[in-house]
Write a protein that holds these residues in place. Structure first.
Motif, PDB file in Angstrom:
ATOM      1  N   ALA A 252      39.976  -5.271  83.155  1.00  0.00           N
ATOM      2  CA  ALA A 252      39.366  -6.603  83.075  1.00  0.00           C
ATOM      3  C   ALA A 252      40.364  -7.692  83.473  1.00  0.00           C
ATOM      4  O   ALA A 252      40.017  -8.638  84.185  1.00  0.00           O
ATOM      5  CB  ALA A 252      38.846  -6.850  81.663  1.00  0.00           C
TER       6      ALA A 252
ATOM      7  N   ARG B 230      40.619  -7.761  87.044  1.00  0.00           N
ATOM      8  CA  ARG B 230      39.313  -7.999  87.684  1.00  0.00           C
ATOM      9  C   ARG B 230      38.891  -6.803  88.540  1.00  0.00           C
ATOM     10  O   ARG B 230      38.234  -6.960  89.570  1.00  0.00           O
ATOM     11  CB  ARG B 230      39.347  -9.274  88.525  1.00  0.00           C
ATOM     12  CG  ARG B 230      39.833 -10.513  87.802  1.00  0.00           C
ATOM     13  CD  ARG B 230      38.859 -10.982  86.745  1.00  0.00           C
ATOM     14  NE  ARG B 230      37.658 -11.564  87.339  1.00  0.00           N
ATOM     15  CZ  ARG B 230      36.597 -11.957  86.643  1.00  0.00           C
ATOM     16  NH1 ARG B 230      36.595 -11.794  85.320  1.00  0.00           N
ATOM     17  NH2 ARG B 230      35.542 -12.475  87.227  1.00  0.00           N
TER      18      ARG B 230
ATOM     19  N   LYS C 220      36.625  -3.493  89.218  1.00  0.00           N
ATOM     20  CA  LYS C 220      35.289  -3.025  88.856  1.00  0.00           C
ATOM     21  C   LYS C 220      35.343  -1.552  88.465  1.00  0.00           C
ATOM     22  O   LYS C 220      34.792  -0.675  89.121  1.00  0.00           O
ATOM     23  CB  LYS C 220      34.319  -3.261  90.014  1.00  0.00           C
ATOM     24  CG  LYS C 220      34.081  -4.741  90.296  1.00  0.00           C
ATOM     25  CD  LYS C 220      33.062  -4.944  91.403  1.00  0.00           C
ATOM     26  CE  LYS C 220      32.795  -6.424  91.634  1.00  0.00           C
ATOM     27  NZ  LYS C 220      31.788  -6.652  92.713  1.00  0.00           N
TER      28      LYS C 220
ATOM     29  N   PRO D 225      35.308  -3.323  79.560  1.00  0.00           N
ATOM     30  CA  PRO D 225      34.308  -2.353  80.033  1.00  0.00           C
ATOM     31  C   PRO D 225      34.650  -0.925  79.585  1.00  0.00           C
ATOM     32  O   PRO D 225      35.257  -0.148  80.318  1.00  0.00           O
ATOM     33  CB  PRO D 225      34.383  -2.488  81.562  1.00  0.00           C
ATOM     34  CG  PRO D 225      35.808  -2.894  81.821  1.00  0.00           C
ATOM     35  CD  PRO D 225      36.194  -3.773  80.656  1.00  0.00           C
TER      36      PRO D 225
ATOM     37  N   ASP E  21      29.640  -6.728  82.790  1.00  0.00           N
ATOM     38  CA  ASP E  21      30.590  -7.485  81.971  1.00  0.00           C
ATOM     39  C   ASP E  21      29.994  -7.863  80.614  1.00  0.00           C
ATOM     40  O   ASP E  21      30.231  -8.954  80.088  1.00  0.00           O
ATOM     41  CB  ASP E  21      31.056  -8.749  82.713  1.00  0.00           C
ATOM     42  CG  ASP E  21      32.330  -9.348  82.101  1.00  0.00           C
ATOM     43  OD1 ASP E  21      33.102  -8.582  81.488  1.00  0.00           O
ATOM     44  OD2 ASP E  21      32.534 -10.568  82.232  1.00  0.00           O
TER      45      ASP E  21
END
Length: 410
Positions: free
Chosen positions: A199, A202, A204, A234, A296
């Motif tokens: 996170a 950033r 995915k 996540p 998110d």
């Protein structure tokens, strides 16, 4: 006013012991398709009931029913069936190998194959599992070579971790499978921390943490939930409730919470409770949780309700603490037979094709075993060098390790 009296210590005990009649009437099982499926962005306080039921998709006729039934191509389900059969066949060969003295230790997945094999199908390349020792299906479903797994179990010269791990403690960054630790529950905060880093950067990507019912009593489990609740990274927090932690039944670790999934309520984390022997239900729940993570929306707890049919490991004799016939009485059935019945009901599979597939998979596993054993086993063939214990820690080996390596002749 209640009468004052001396306290007593409450020690939960299983209802049935060896020699008794297996009884699972205390396990409340809703009909397949009965449980509602909320949208992945539903607030946790509006779906608290999902921690106290069991999400099921496959009914007794082999039909996929209800709102959790996922839209999947038959080809994916056929591959899922092959993955589970391969894992069970692999387990059987390695259990025998351990009895033959070819490895010191082994842990099988009998009855739990759907959980890891189906969950992996909801992940993407770059996601990372932080597993326990009973999630080898993650590797098989990800295409990891069987011969590499066997080399690790045998600790031979082709062992990817060079004999420095207990057998079945696999590791593959490429396949999203973090190194296993024998210290219980350590993988939970590691998974949350990895997801927090993703996170921050950033990226995915998401993390999937794995733990058994017994290890939820460890402080690392609760510490991980604090960080997951606060920072909302996540991460999917999986709990495999197979009813037994070595010789201790699940009531000891569960305490008065009612279910393991309900632990999430105190942390404000959405929690699901899922039929772990239902391949489609496992996949659907994993898909739901990954959708949350990728949007998110933070962490999810999933309790997979299943049953450890075999011993905890080759060092365990379950007949010492539970009835021998208890596995046959487990009401959620066999995950392989249930998915097979579904595929037959779809008209894309048959008993003859299943028998043929079993033979093909056995031949594949036997060929991999011969290849691995030609390199070496516990007492035969080529082994890693003792020099390897000094490698893979520092980019440049410090003087004190060089000195120790020289002291042992390397």
């Amino acid at each position: 006013m209640p009468e004052e009296r001396a306290p007593h210590l409450n020690v939960p005990a299983p209802g049935i012991r060896p020699g008794g009649e297996p009884d699972f009437t205390h396990v409340s099982i809703p009909a397949a398709g009965e449980v509602d499926r909320p949208a992945p962005d539903t607030p946790p306080e509006e779906m608290r009931d999902l921690a106290f039921t069991i999400i099921r998709v496959l009914n007794r006729k082999g039909e996929a029913v209800g709102p959790w039934a996922p839209e999947v191509a038959p080809e994916m389900l056929l591959q899922g069936l092959r993955d589970m059969v391969k894992l069970r066949t692999y387990d059987a060969r390695m259990m025998t190998a351990q009895r033959q003295g070819k490895t010191s230790f082994y842990m099988q997945h009998l009855g739990e194959e759907a959980i890891s094999c189906a969950f992996q199908r909801a992940l993407r390349k770059g996601d990372m599992n932080f597993p326990t020792y009973r999630q080898a299906g993650l590797l098989i479903a990800a295409g990891y070579p069987l011969v590499n797994m066997m080399n690790q179990v045998y600790s031979n010269d082709a062992d990817p971790v060079r004999g420095r791990q207990l057998p079945v403690f696999y590791s593959s960054k490429q396949h999203g499978f973090f190194s296993i630790s024998g210290n219980l529950a350590t993988q939970y905060p590691q998974a949350v921390g990895w997801a927090m880093a993703a996170a921050i950067k950033r990226e995915k990507k998401l993390a999937a943490a794995w733990i058994g019912d017994g290890s939820t009593a460890e402080s690392d489990f609760h510490g991980a939930l604090v960080f997951a609740s606060t920072y909302k990274p996540p991460v999917i927090l999986n709990i495999v409730n197979n009813q037994w932690a070595i010789s201790t039944f699940q009531g000891i670790a569960r305490g008065g919470a009612g279910t393991f999934a309900a632990r999430g309520h105190g942390f404000g984390i959405p929690a699901l409770r899922v039929d772990g022997n239902d391949y489609l239900a496992v996949y659907a729940a994993a898909q739901w949780a990954t959708e949350r993570a990728r949007a998110d929306l933070g962490p999810t707890i999933i309790e997979f309700v299943t049953y450890r049919t075999g011993g905890h490991s080759t060092s365990d004799d379950p007949s010492a603490y539970r009835p021998k016939e208890e596995g046959l009485a487990w009401p959620l059935g066999d995950p392989i037979l249930r998915l097979k019945a579904h595929l037959i009901a779809l008209g894309v599979w048959s008993e003859d094709r299943h028998t043929q597939a079993e033979a093909e998979i056995k031949a594949e596993v036997v060929a991999a075993q011969k290849e691995a054993e030609a390199i070496g086993t516990l007492h035969t063939g080529r082994r890693p060098s003792p020099r390897d214990m000094f490698e893979d820690v520092f980019a440049e080996m410090p003087p004190h390790l060089v000195r120790q390596r020289h002291e042992v002749g390397y």
